[in-house]
Design an enzyme around this catalytic site. Structure first.
Site, short mmCIF file in Angstrom:
data_model
loop_
_atom_site.label_atom_id
_atom_site.label_comp_id
_atom_site.label_asym_id
_atom_site.label_seq_id
_atom_site.Cartn_x
_atom_site.Cartn_y
_atom_site.Cartn_z
N ARG A 27 -2.08 -3.29 -0.24
CA ARG A 27 -2.32 -2.37 -1.35
C ARG A 27 -2.70 -0.97 -0.86
NH1 ARG A 27 -3.01 -4.99 -6.18
NH2 ARG A 27 -4.09 -3.19 -7.03
N ASN A 101 -10.84 0.81 -7.46
CA ASN A 101 -9.37 0.96 -7.44
C ASN A 101 -8.98 1.55 -8.79
OD1 ASN A 101 -6.75 -1.44 -8.08
ND2 ASN A 101 -6.53 0.60 -7.25
N LYS A 488 15.62 -0.38 1.32
CA LYS A 488 14.95 -1.26 2.30
C LYS A 488 14.92 -0.58 3.66
CE LYS A 488 13.36 -3.27 0.24
NZ LYS A 488 13.08 -3.48 -1.06
N GLU A 491 12.44 2.32 3.72
CA GLU A 491 11.05 1.89 3.61
C GLU A 491 10.49 1.37 4.92
OE1 GLU A 491 10.01 0.15 -0.73
OE2 GLU A 491 11.56 -0.95 0.32
C1 G6P Z 1 6.39 0.15 -4.99
C2 G6P Z 1 6.73 -1.04 -4.11
C3 G6P Z 1 8.15 -1.51 -4.42
C4 G6P Z 1 8.30 -1.83 -5.89
C5 G6P Z 1 7.86 -0.67 -6.77
C6 G6P Z 1 7.72 -1.12 -8.22
O1 G6P Z 1 7.19 1.23 -4.66
O2 G6P Z 1 6.62 -0.68 -2.75
O3 G6P Z 1 8.45 -2.65 -3.64
O4 G6P Z 1 9.63 -2.12 -6.17
O5 G6P Z 1 6.56 -0.20 -6.37
O6 G6P Z 1 6.68 -2.06 -8.29
P1 G6P Z 1 6.62 -3.23 -9.33
O7 G6P Z 1 5.38 -4.00 -8.95
O8 G6P Z 1 6.50 -2.59 -10.67
O9 G6P Z 1 7.85 -4.04 -9.19
#
Ligand code: G6P
Length: 613
Positions: A27, A101, A488, A491
């Site tokens: 997180r 958070n 991918k 990232e």
């Molecule tokens: C972030 C994560 C992604 C994800 C996106 C949406 O960017 O790194 O992997 O697709 O958020 O998140 P969610 O939890 O709404 O699918």
């Protein structure tokens, strides 16, 4: 973003908190910290910048002892990553500490008021107003710490999940939430707070899902929950639905690799659960067949990888259900003037169910009278609670920051939903439905086939990983696959990658092609003209000496004639091929990242759940 954890019981808190933070590190991971109350009720805080290992090293050199504590792992929003800005944050006297958070939106206003009362701040964070506000409430006569916490929170606007510990009330830790995720874990004579269940799953028997606007008081004897106004509310104990091993790497070197391998099982289970005797058996509580029949429009809203799943959902629903479907990024949707009305079904897609833009978008849509059917992975997430109906992706906890299994599960959820909707709208016959399901049943084995060839993909990645950029091309159902493959790669390997609709290549990206640029073309054999068009696009790349890498159907000799490298996949019906093709691209990105030596599960600057705008 950010992860919080708390413990009260009879064991040493530090190791338990560190273990929880390790599981929450996805997180956020730019700094971390703990606050522990020792046996003489003195509060000790330890913080470190960087990965959790920095804090671990610090605690090894200077251990903190005590059986009550809170911890935090941070993804910086307000204030650079530094020890000063790391949580926990304390009041001026050092008697209470807070981990948080979320974002306190009116913190500047609150900070100015506190500063006028000569309060000195140590950090640049929004969070720090909270310990000072709680301390002020205590000084101004709050009779209990609970009352001070409630009153302080009543002044805060924004989102929070927080943990509070104080030497003034050493046998209690407090937790509260509004808009950010928080669970309370119930063990034997010990209680936990955590941003998610996996952080504490091996230690708990039951879980309490705190609701927005609630404050909980955890003691070694139990948990009491109150509203912000101070009324006690009944506590609901829920079963823990994930297994402890779901939160472990199970022998894989990374969570991402483990999660890639889990995909066949997850998709098989989803299929088993929602099909019966060759028909889709998807009961969506809250939305009737009659509702689906009368529907005139669908609007899919999501972010990141989930947006690519939404793009696929649009293509499939339009193809099968004869309905207009739009897909939008939640961060765009919420600021434009979308033409939606009560006849529009809103489908948010989200792994976490906590993405701030997605949540804001659906709240707007609900206010306009639309029904919301979520595709989501996390039970009791904010999205689930705000929806009329939910289709769970049931992929289990996804811990690698780059989404893999949640994505293919989202694609499968769209297939099942599309078939159910198509049937409700009389757009598919039972025979066609059965035939489609037979083809769908091949997907888990087809994914296995790709995973079994991971060594070949590794070799391709090793060969092409070191350039500055790469281009991913696909068409129709595999246009979203191209975008997802490029995402991918970006990232986790930090190599620039661009996903493009192959037909658009001549309108720009073709200028990039030279003998150094890897161009990854998704060219699986299809029943329509898309395959021929992809072959033409590949020839155009070849003619300009681009380095062609293809995802192609096993036995396809045409592609072999001009692609430098090929990742083979089994023959699969066009509509369902993205679930298989993307796995080859997940592995390609994975091995490129490995060759480039990045931290695959925790890529720099990213966080798994983007809970702030
Ligand atoms: C972030 C994560 C992604 C994800 C996106 C949406 O960017 O790194 O992997 O697709 O958020 O998140 P969610 O939890 O709404 O699918």
């Amino acid at each position: 973003m950010c992860g919080i954890v708390g413990y009260i019981g009879s064991k040493e808190a530090a190791e338990i908190l560190l273990d929880g933070l390790r599981r929450l590190e996805y997180r956020g991971y730019d700094s971390s910290g703990l606050a522990i109350l020792d046996a003489s009720s003195t509060l000790h805080v330890s913080k470190a910048v960087g990965r959790l290992s920095e804090l671990e090293a610090k605690l090894e050199a200077g251990p903190l002892h005590g059986t009550r504590g809170i911890g935090h792992t941070r993804w910086a929003t307000h204030g650079e990553p530094s020890e000063r800005n790391a949580h926990p944050h304390m009041d001026e006297s050092g008697s209470l500490a807070v981990v948080h958070n979320g974002i306190i939106e009116n913190y500047q206003e609150l900070k100015a008021e506190l500063q006028q009362q000569d309060c000195t701040f140590q950090s640049d964070t929004d969070t720090e107003v909270l310990p000072h506000l709680i301390a002020r409430e205590q000084a101004q006569g709050a009779s209990t710490l609970l009352e001070a916490v409630r009153k302080a929170l009543s002044k805060a606007r924004g989102a929070y999940a927080l943990g509070v510990i104080s030497k003034d009330d050493p046998d209690t830790i407090y937790a509260a939430r509004l808009g950010s995720p928080l669970v309370i874990g119930v063990g034997e004579g010990e209680y936990f707070i955590a941003s998610d269940v996996p952080a504490v799953v091996s230690r708990i028997q039951k879980v309490i899902y705190l609701k927005d606007g609630e404050v909980a008081a955890l003691t070694p004897d139990g948990v009491k929950v109150y509203t912000l106004a101070g009324d006690e509310v009944p506590v609901t104990l829920s079963d823990v639905t994930i297994r402890a091993e779901d939160a472990e790497k199970a022998g894989f070197e990374t969570f991402m690799l483990k999660e890639i391998h889990e995909q066949p099982r997850i998709l098989r289970n989803l299929l088993r659960k929602h099909t019966l005797d060759g028909r889709v058996n998807l009961a969506i509580d809250g939305l009737s067949n009659d509702y689906f029949r009368k529907l005139n429009r669908v609007m899919i809203i999501s972010c990141g990888t989930a947006y690519h799943a939404g793009m696929y959902g649009k293509l499939l629903m339009e193809h099968v259900c004869n309905i207009a479907v739009e897909v939008d990024l939640a961060s765009e949707f919420r600021y434009r003037d979308p033409k939606v009305d009560p006849g529009t079904l809103i489908i948010p897609v989200s792994q976490s169910g906590e993405t701030a833009d997605t949540l804001a978008s659906i709240r707007m849509a609900r206010a306009w009278g639309c029904k919301v059917l979520s595709i989501c992975n996390v039970q009791d997430s904010s999205l689930v609670r705000d929806s009329d109906a939910v289709l769970y992706t049931e992929a289990g906890p996804e811990i690698g920051v780059a989404s893999t299994k949640a994505y293919t599960a989202q694609l499968m959820a769209f297939v099942l939903l599309t078939l159910a909707m198509g049937r409700a709208r009389n757009e598919i016959t039972p025979e066609v439905e059965t035939e489609l399901l037979e083809d769908l049943a091949q997907i888990p084995d087809a994914i296995h086939y790709v995973i079994d060839r991971k060594d070949d993909i590794n070799q391709i990645a090793e060969k092409h990983h070191d350039g500055p950029s790469s281009l991913y091309l696909g068409r129709k159902f595999n246009y979203p696959t191209a975008l997802e493959g490029a995402l991918k790669n970006k990232e986790i390997s930090y190599q620039h990658a661009e996903g493009y609709a192959a037909g658009e290549m001549k309108h720009g990206p073709i200028a990039l092609i030279n003998e150094y640029l890897p161009v990854i073309c998704i060219c699986t054999r299809t029943r329509d003209e898309v395959y021929e068009k992809m072959i033409s696009n590949m020839k155009e790349v070849e003619a300009r000496h681009g380095r062609l890498i293809a995802v192609a159907t096993d036995g396809d000799t045409a592609v072999k004639a001009f692609a430098e490298d090929i990742m083979y996949v089994p023959a699969i019906r066009d509509e369902f091929s993205p679930m298989v093709n993307v796995v080859a691209l997940q592995l390609l990105a994975y091995y490129a990242a490995q060759a480039r030596g990045t931290d695959i599960d925790k890529p720099r600057n990213l966080a798994k759940s983007v809970t702030v705008e």
